[in-house]
Design a protein around this motif. Structure first.
Motif, PDB file in Angstrom:
ATOM      1  N   ASN A  33       0.807  -1.209   0.000  1.00  0.00           N
ATOM      2  CA  ASN A  33       0.000   0.000   0.000  1.00  0.00           C
ATOM      3  C   ASN A  33       0.841   1.260   0.000  1.00  0.00           C
ATOM      4  OD1 ASN A  33      -2.590  -1.254  -0.010  1.00  0.00           O
ATOM      5  ND2 ASN A  33      -2.092  -1.953   2.032  1.00  0.00           N
ATOM      6  N   SER A  87       0.097  -0.319  -4.863  1.00  0.00           N
ATOM      7  CA  SER A  87      -0.979   0.604  -5.221  1.00  0.00           C
ATOM      8  C   SER A  87      -0.970   1.804  -4.277  1.00  0.00           C
ATOM      9  CB  SER A  87      -2.318  -0.114  -5.150  1.00  0.00           C
ATOM     10  OG  SER A  87      -2.540  -0.535  -3.831  1.00  0.00           O
ATOM     11  N   ASN A  89      -2.704   3.311  -1.683  1.00  0.00           N
ATOM     12  CA  ASN A  89      -3.820   3.143  -0.758  1.00  0.00           C
ATOM     13  C   ASN A  89      -3.368   3.595   0.620  1.00  0.00           C
ATOM     14  OD1 ASN A  89      -6.008   2.405   0.711  1.00  0.00           O
ATOM     15  ND2 ASN A  89      -6.319   0.491  -0.390  1.00  0.00           N
ATOM     16  N   TYR A 126     -12.063   1.034   0.619  1.00  0.00           N
ATOM     17  CA  TYR A 126     -12.361   2.458   0.399  1.00  0.00           C
ATOM     18  C   TYR A 126     -13.384   2.579  -0.726  1.00  0.00           C
ATOM     19  CZ  TYR A 126     -10.809   7.355   0.781  1.00  0.00           C
ATOM     20  OH  TYR A 126     -10.713   8.685   1.044  1.00  0.00           O
ATOM     21  N   ASN A 168      -8.907   1.717 -12.182  1.00  0.00           N
ATOM     22  CA  ASN A 168      -9.373   0.915 -11.054  1.00  0.00           C
ATOM     23  C   ASN A 168     -10.050  -0.390 -11.466  1.00  0.00           C
ATOM     24  OD1 ASN A 168      -8.875   2.227  -8.351  1.00  0.00           O
ATOM     25  ND2 ASN A 168      -9.543   3.952  -9.595  1.00  0.00           N
TER      26      ASN A 168
ATOM     27  N   ARG B  26      -6.637   7.476  -1.724  1.00  0.00           N
ATOM     28  CA  ARG B  26      -7.412   6.788  -0.685  1.00  0.00           C
ATOM     29  C   ARG B  26      -6.970   7.172   0.730  1.00  0.00           C
ATOM     30  NH1 ARG B  26      -7.326   3.425  -5.107  1.00  0.00           N
ATOM     31  NH2 ARG B  26      -9.065   2.019  -5.407  1.00  0.00           N
TER      32      ARG B  26
END
Lengths: 264, 152
Positions: A33, A87, A89, A126, A168, B26
Motif C-alpha cells: 500500500n 498501489s 492506498n 475504500y 481501477n 485513498r
C-alpha cells in the motif's frame, strides 16, 4: 510479550514459522500500500522481537521481502514474500502501520494479533465512488489551476473520470507499463479531439490536468525517501520504474497528438 | 480576468485539486481536510517565494521544506504515516506543466524551448527532493537531541 508467554505456547519451530508469517503479513500490507522500504524492514524486525525472536534478518525491495528469525531455543524459520503490485492506498497503509505499532507495544497475545490482521484484511474497502470523484476533482481543478478556462476544466474532469475508472478496473493480465501507455494515449486522444469537436478550448491545459493523474507520484516519492534513507538498491529500482513510466506517458501523449494532429 | 480573481482561482483549484488527489490516494476521511489545506499552504509558500524574487529551485526548496515540516508535524499529532500528508501536499508544486511543455517542444523539434523546460522540470523536481529530505532530517535530529537532553 515476555519469554514466559512464549514458553507457555511451546518454543517450537512451528511457533517461529507462525510468528514470521504474521510479521510478513504486516510487512506485505505496508509495502503493497505504498510504504517505504525502511518502514517495512523496521516493522518486521520489531514484531519478531516483540514475540521473543532473538535474531532477525530482513531484506526488502519494492517487489520482495526476505526475512529470517531465530528464537532463543534455536528454532529457526526463513520466508520469502513476493509482492506483485504496489498501489496508492494510504488509508490501508495507515491501518497497517497502526496495527504494527499496537502489536509491537506487546499488549496483545499472539492469537489476538493474528485475529487483528485477519480483521484488517476483511475490512470494507475504500468506496470506489470517492476515488472516482477524486479523479474528476483532481483533473478538473488542475486544468484550471495551470491557466485553462472553465470549459477546459469540465472536459478534463470528464477525461479524469474515464482514466480513474479504467485505472481501477481489475486487469491482472495487463502489464502495468502497457496500462500507463494505453491510458495516456487515450487521455491525449480525447483531449485533442475535444478541442477539435468543440467543448474544449486549450489542448495543453486539458492534457496537463489529466497528466497529473498518471504521473507516478507515490513511486517517485518513495524512491527519493528510500535513497535518502540509505536503501540505495530499493530506491534505484523505484526510480528506474517511475522514469520508465514517465517515458511511457510521454510516448502515449505524443502518439495521440501526432495521430490527431492537435496542438501543432 | 483580473489578477486578483486569477490568484483566488489558483488557490481554490489548488485546494480542490489536492483534495481530489487525496481521494485518489485513498487517504482516510478524517485526514482529508488537513491534506487539502496543506496543499494550498504549500502553494502559498511557493507563490510568495516566486513573488519575492526567488529562483524556481529556491522556491521549490522552500515550499518543499515547509511541506515536509507540515507533514511531519501532522503525522506526529494525528498518528499516521508521514506519506499520508506529504503526497497530496506535493501535488500543486509537481512540475506537471513543465513536463508537458518539455515533451511538446521535443515533438516540434524546438530545442531551445525543450532545454529551457527540461531544466525547469529538473530544477523543481530536485528542489522538492532536497526540501522534503531536509525537513525529515531536521525533524529527526530535533527529536534525537530532545531525547538525549531528557535522558541526561
Amino acid at each position: 510479550m515476555t519469554n514466559e508467554n512464549v514458553i507457555a505456547q511451546g518454543k517450537t519451530s512451528d511457533f517461529c514459522d507462525d510468528l514470521l508469517r504474521i510479521a510478513m503479513d504486516i510487512g506485505e500490507g505496508l509495502l503493497k500500500n505504498g510504504a517505504e522500504v525502511h518502514r517495512v524492514e523496521d516493522s518486521v524486525t520489531r514484531i519478531c522481537r516483540a514475540y521473543g525472536a532473538v535474531h532477525t534478518e530482513v531484506f526488502c525491495i519494492h517487489s520482495v521481502i526476505i526475512a529470517a528469525a531465530r528464537m532463543a531455543d534455536g528454532a529457526y524459520s526463513s520466508q520469502i514474500r513476493r509482492i506483485q503490485s504496489v498501489s496508492n492506498n494510504l488509508s490501508a497503509l495507515e491501518d497497517f502501520n497502526a496495527l504494527s505499532r499496537k502489536i509491537c507495544s506487546g499488549e496483545y497475545s499472539f492469537e489476538e494479533a493474528d485475529e487483528l490482521i485477519r480483521n484488517i484484511k476483511n475490512r470494507k474497502p475504500y468506496p470506489l465512488f470517492f476515488v472516482l470523484f477524486g479523479g474528476i476533482l483532481a483533473a478538473g481543478a488542475f486544468a484550471v489551476f495551470f491557466g485553462g478556462s472553465w470549459r477546459d476544466g469540465i472536459v478534463a474532469a470528464i477525461i479524469g473520470l474515464i482514466i480513474t475508472t479504467i485505472d481501477n478496473l481489475k486487469l491482472p493480465h495487463l502489464n502495468p507499463m502497457a496500462k500507463t501507455l494505453l491510458l495516456s494515449f487515450l487521455a491525449g486522444t480525447l483531449s485533442s479531439l475535444s478541442v477539435r469537436i468543440g467543448p474544449g478550448e486549450n489542448t495543453d491545459m486539458i492534457i496537463i490536468g489529466t497528466i497529473m493523474l498518471l504521473i507516478p507520484g507515490l513511486a517517485l516519492g518513495n524512491a527519493l525517501r528510500d535513497l535518502v534513507g540509505g536503501d540505495t538498491l530499493a530506491g534505484t529500482l523505484r526510480i528506474v520504474q517511475s522514469c520508465l513510466s514517465a517515458v511511457m506517458i510521454a510516448i502515449g501523449y505524443t502518439l495521440a497528438l501526432l495521430l490527431t494532429g492537435g496542438a501543432f | 480576468m483580473s489578477e486578483t480573481v486569477r490568484t483566488f482561482l489558483e488557490f481554490l483549484t489548488a485546494f480542490l485539486g489536492t483534495l481530489g488527489f487525496a481521494l485518489v490516494f485513498r487517504v482516510h476521511y478524517k485526514h482529508l481536510p488537513v491534506a487539502a489545506v496543506g496543499g494550498m499552504l504549500t502553494y502559498l509558500i511557493y507563490k510568495l517565494a516566486v513573488i519575492g524574487g526567488a529562483s524556481l529551485l529556491a522556491a521549490a526548496v522552500f515550499s518543499a521544506f515547509f511541506m515536509g515540516l507540515f507533514s511531519e508535524i501532522c503525522a506526529r499529532i494525528l498518528r499516521a504515516p508521514m506519506a499520508v500528508f506529504l503526497l497530496p501536499c506535493a501535488i500543486p508544486i509537481v512540475p506537471g506543466s513543465y513536463l508537458y511543455y518539455t515533451m511538446e517542444n521535443l515533438i516540434t523539434q524546438n530545442f531551445a524551448d525543450f532545454r529551457f523546460y527540461l531544466m525547469n522540470t529538473l530544477e523543481v523536481a530536485i528542489g522538492i527532493a532536497v526540501g522534503t529530505s531536509a525537513a525529515t532530517i531536521g525533524v529527526s535530529l530535533f527529536f534525537y537531541c530532545k531525547n538525549k537532553c531528557r535522558k541526561k
